[in-house]
Design an enzyme around this catalytic site. Structure first.
Site, PDB file in Angstrom:
ATOM      1  N   TYR A 129     -10.674  14.618 -13.254  1.00 16.92           N
ATOM      2  CA  TYR A 129      -8.987  14.637 -13.333  1.00 16.92           C
ATOM      3  C   TYR A 129      -8.757  15.786 -12.109  1.00 16.92           C
ATOM      4  CZ  TYR A 129      -4.288  16.201 -14.990  1.00 16.92           C
ATOM      5  OH  TYR A 129      -2.943  16.616 -14.929  1.00 16.92           O
TER       6      TYR A 129
HETATM    7  N1  NAP Z   1       0.256  18.298 -20.161  1.00 16.92           N
HETATM    8  C1  NAP Z   1       0.126  19.140 -19.264  1.00 16.92           C
HETATM    9  O1  NAP Z   1      -0.244  20.418 -19.381  1.00 16.92           O
HETATM   10  C2  NAP Z   1       0.319  18.658 -17.924  1.00 16.92           C
HETATM   11  C3  NAP Z   1       0.063  19.769 -16.628  1.00 16.92           C
HETATM   12  C4  NAP Z   1       0.059  19.313 -15.457  1.00 16.92           C
HETATM   13  C5  NAP Z   1       0.365  17.870 -14.927  1.00 16.92           C
HETATM   14  N2  NAP Z   1       0.460  16.858 -16.120  1.00 16.92           N
HETATM   15  C6  NAP Z   1       0.559  15.646 -15.620  1.00 16.92           C
HETATM   16  O2  NAP Z   1       1.907  15.121 -16.273  1.00 16.92           O
HETATM   17  C7  NAP Z   1       1.866  13.875 -16.769  1.00 16.92           C
HETATM   18  C8  NAP Z   1       2.302  13.573 -17.879  1.00 16.92           C
HETATM   19  O3  NAP Z   1       1.442  13.967 -18.783  1.00 16.92           O
HETATM   20  P1  NAP Z   1       1.648  14.331 -20.322  1.00 16.92           P
HETATM   21  O4  NAP Z   1       1.149  15.793 -20.699  1.00 16.92           O
HETATM   22  O5  NAP Z   1       3.195  14.069 -20.679  1.00 16.92           O
HETATM   23  O6  NAP Z   1       0.842  13.264 -20.769  1.00 16.92           O
HETATM   24  P2  NAP Z   1       0.994  12.332 -22.236  1.00 16.92           P
HETATM   25  O7  NAP Z   1       1.579  13.021 -23.387  1.00 16.92           O
HETATM   26  O8  NAP Z   1      -0.820  11.920 -22.444  1.00 16.92           O
HETATM   27  O9  NAP Z   1       1.588  11.222 -21.976  1.00 16.92           O
HETATM   28  C9  NAP Z   1       1.165  10.085 -20.782  1.00 16.92           C
HETATM   29  C10 NAP Z   1       2.121   8.990 -20.650  1.00 16.92           C
HETATM   30  O10 NAP Z   1       1.521   8.071 -19.697  1.00 16.92           O
HETATM   31  C11 NAP Z   1       1.317   6.937 -20.237  1.00 16.92           C
HETATM   32  N3  NAP Z   1       0.213   6.331 -19.569  1.00 16.92           N
HETATM   33  C12 NAP Z   1      -1.074   6.596 -19.675  1.00 16.92           C
HETATM   34  N4  NAP Z   1      -1.863   5.695 -18.701  1.00 16.92           N
HETATM   35  C13 NAP Z   1      -1.070   4.787 -18.252  1.00 16.92           C
HETATM   36  C14 NAP Z   1      -1.136   4.068 -17.391  1.00 16.92           C
HETATM   37  N5  NAP Z   1      -2.290   3.666 -16.825  1.00 16.92           N
HETATM   38  N6  NAP Z   1      -0.079   3.110 -16.902  1.00 16.92           N
HETATM   39  C15 NAP Z   1       1.138   3.512 -17.582  1.00 16.92           C
HETATM   40  N7  NAP Z   1       1.372   4.501 -18.264  1.00 16.92           N
HETATM   41  C16 NAP Z   1       0.270   5.077 -18.675  1.00 16.92           C
HETATM   42  C17 NAP Z   1       1.171   7.139 -21.729  1.00 16.92           C
HETATM   43  O11 NAP Z   1       1.506   5.975 -22.632  1.00 16.92           O
HETATM   44  P3  NAP Z   1       0.417   4.760 -23.028  1.00 16.92           P
HETATM   45  O12 NAP Z   1      -0.923   5.312 -23.308  1.00 16.92           O
HETATM   46  O13 NAP Z   1       1.153   4.063 -23.928  1.00 16.92           O
HETATM   47  O14 NAP Z   1       0.233   3.866 -21.594  1.00 16.92           O
HETATM   48  C18 NAP Z   1       1.989   8.130 -21.823  1.00 16.92           C
HETATM   49  O15 NAP Z   1       3.613   7.587 -22.098  1.00 16.92           O
HETATM   50  C19 NAP Z   1       0.590  13.362 -16.076  1.00 16.92           C
HETATM   51  O16 NAP Z   1       0.507  12.795 -14.755  1.00 16.92           O
HETATM   52  C20 NAP Z   1      -0.260  14.591 -16.062  1.00 16.92           C
HETATM   53  O17 NAP Z   1      -1.427  14.596 -15.337  1.00 16.92           O
HETATM   54  C21 NAP Z   1       0.571  17.524 -17.580  1.00 16.92           C
END
Ligand code: NAP
Length: 265
Positions: A153
């Site tokens: 990641y």
């Molecule tokens: N949470 C944190 O602390 C954090 C920190 C830094 C950065 N981020 C970044 O922020 C972004 C969102 O994270 P989150 O925490 O909101 O994650 P999350 O709650 O797991 O949501 C991820 C979203 O992406 C979709 N997804 C996953 N794989 C996909 C694919 N191949 N194509 C299209 N959609 C896809 C999922 O839906 P489906 O599974 O239905 O496709 C879901 O809607 C990510 O890029 C993550 O790396 C998060």
């Protein structure tokens, strides 16, 4: 403005969609699961009856599906002013030698191939419509930080920052802007594993999270305001700055935060 967000059926993506809608903008929702897209669109239409909310299933790892998402967004919204490459995946948090091949392939497919597909499709599309802004979502590793169990990641997010920096240079003096988005540490399904996968280290992780993490409702208004106020190619909207981290640890000596209990976690 018209906004398209990949991976926006839950977590930060869904939160950003709500914040754009609250501020009078229209959105295209998407993710891989048809039922999740349908449900998110239905919920947002109930909450924001005066706004346009569209939905399109899209796995960002599939180039043809990204082309369809762009085409549907342009057809339904008229144009896309802002495209957010938010879809992301975090694999199992185990040492790389123990990580199943399928796990790291999926992380690379979504975080790297998916992010490249979206940029490859959207940049010419925005150029043709006269301009627009793309935001690439950073994450742990973007700044080169290393932690055991997060090698793949972290590598994908490190690469994402490099790629974005290269594209900022390539797109200078064009009508398309390339920018960085960073949410800090946010309590979502990605961050909080299901109970059976939490393991012994979870209580320790929770202690750090209680200092540094925030909720979707806290972070997404900041991200959205930052994007709406952005004017320049190469802009960065980052929630958890080094200064904020230092301040949080200092404050934690005097004030105990509990971010999980109110969320029922
Ligand atoms: N949470 C944190 O602390 C954090 C920190 C830094 C950065 N981020 C970044 O922020 C972004 C969102 O994270 P989150 O925490 O909101 O994650 P999350 O709650 O797991 O949501 C991820 C979203 O992406 C979709 N997804 C996953 N794989 C996909 C694919 N191949 N194509 C299209 N959609 C896809 C999922 O839906 P489906 O599974 O239905 O496709 C879901 O809607 C990510 O890029 C993550 O790396 C998060």
């Amino acid at each position: 403005m018209n906004i398209a967000i990949t991976g926006s059926t839950k977590g930060i993506g869904y939160g950003m969609a709500r914040e754009f809608l609250k501020r009078g903008h229209d959105v295209m929702i998407s993710s891989r699961r048809p039922a999740a897209v349908e449900q998110s669109v239905a919920d947002l239409r109930v909450e924001f009856p005066d706004r346009k909310v569209l939905g399109q299933v899209c796995d960002v790892a599939d180039y043809a599906q990204v082309e369809t998402l762009w085409a549907q967004a342009v057809e339904g919204l008229g144009s896309v002013d802002t495209w957010i490459n938010n879809a992301g995946r975090d694999g199992s948090k185990v040492p790389f030698f123990a990580l199943p091949k399928e796990d790291y392939l999926q992380t690379v497919q979504t975080n790297i191939i998916g992010m490249l597909n979206c940029n490859r499709v959207v940049i010419p599309g925005m150029y043709a419509q006269g301009g627009g802004t793309i935001w690439n979502m950073e994450g742990f590793g973007s700044n080169g930080q290393v932690r055991p169990g997060v090698s793949v990641y972290g590598a994908t997010k490190y690469a994402l920052r490099y790629f974005t920096k290269s594209l900022v240079a390539e797109l200078e003096n064009t009508p398309v802007k390339m920018c960085y988005l960073s949410p800090g540490i946010v309590v979502t399904d990605m961050l909080v594993p299901p109970p059976e996968q939490r393991g012994e280290g979870w209580e320790q992780v929770k202690k750090i999270m209680n200092v540094l993490a925030d909720t979707v409702d806290t972070v997404t208004p900041y991200l959205v305001e930052g994007m709406l106020n952005s004017t320049r190619n190469g802009d960065a909207v980052r929630w958890l700055t080094g200064r904020k981290v230092g301040w949080r640890f200092f404050k934690s000596r005097f004030v105990k935060r509990d971010i999980f209990t109110p969320l029922g976690l």
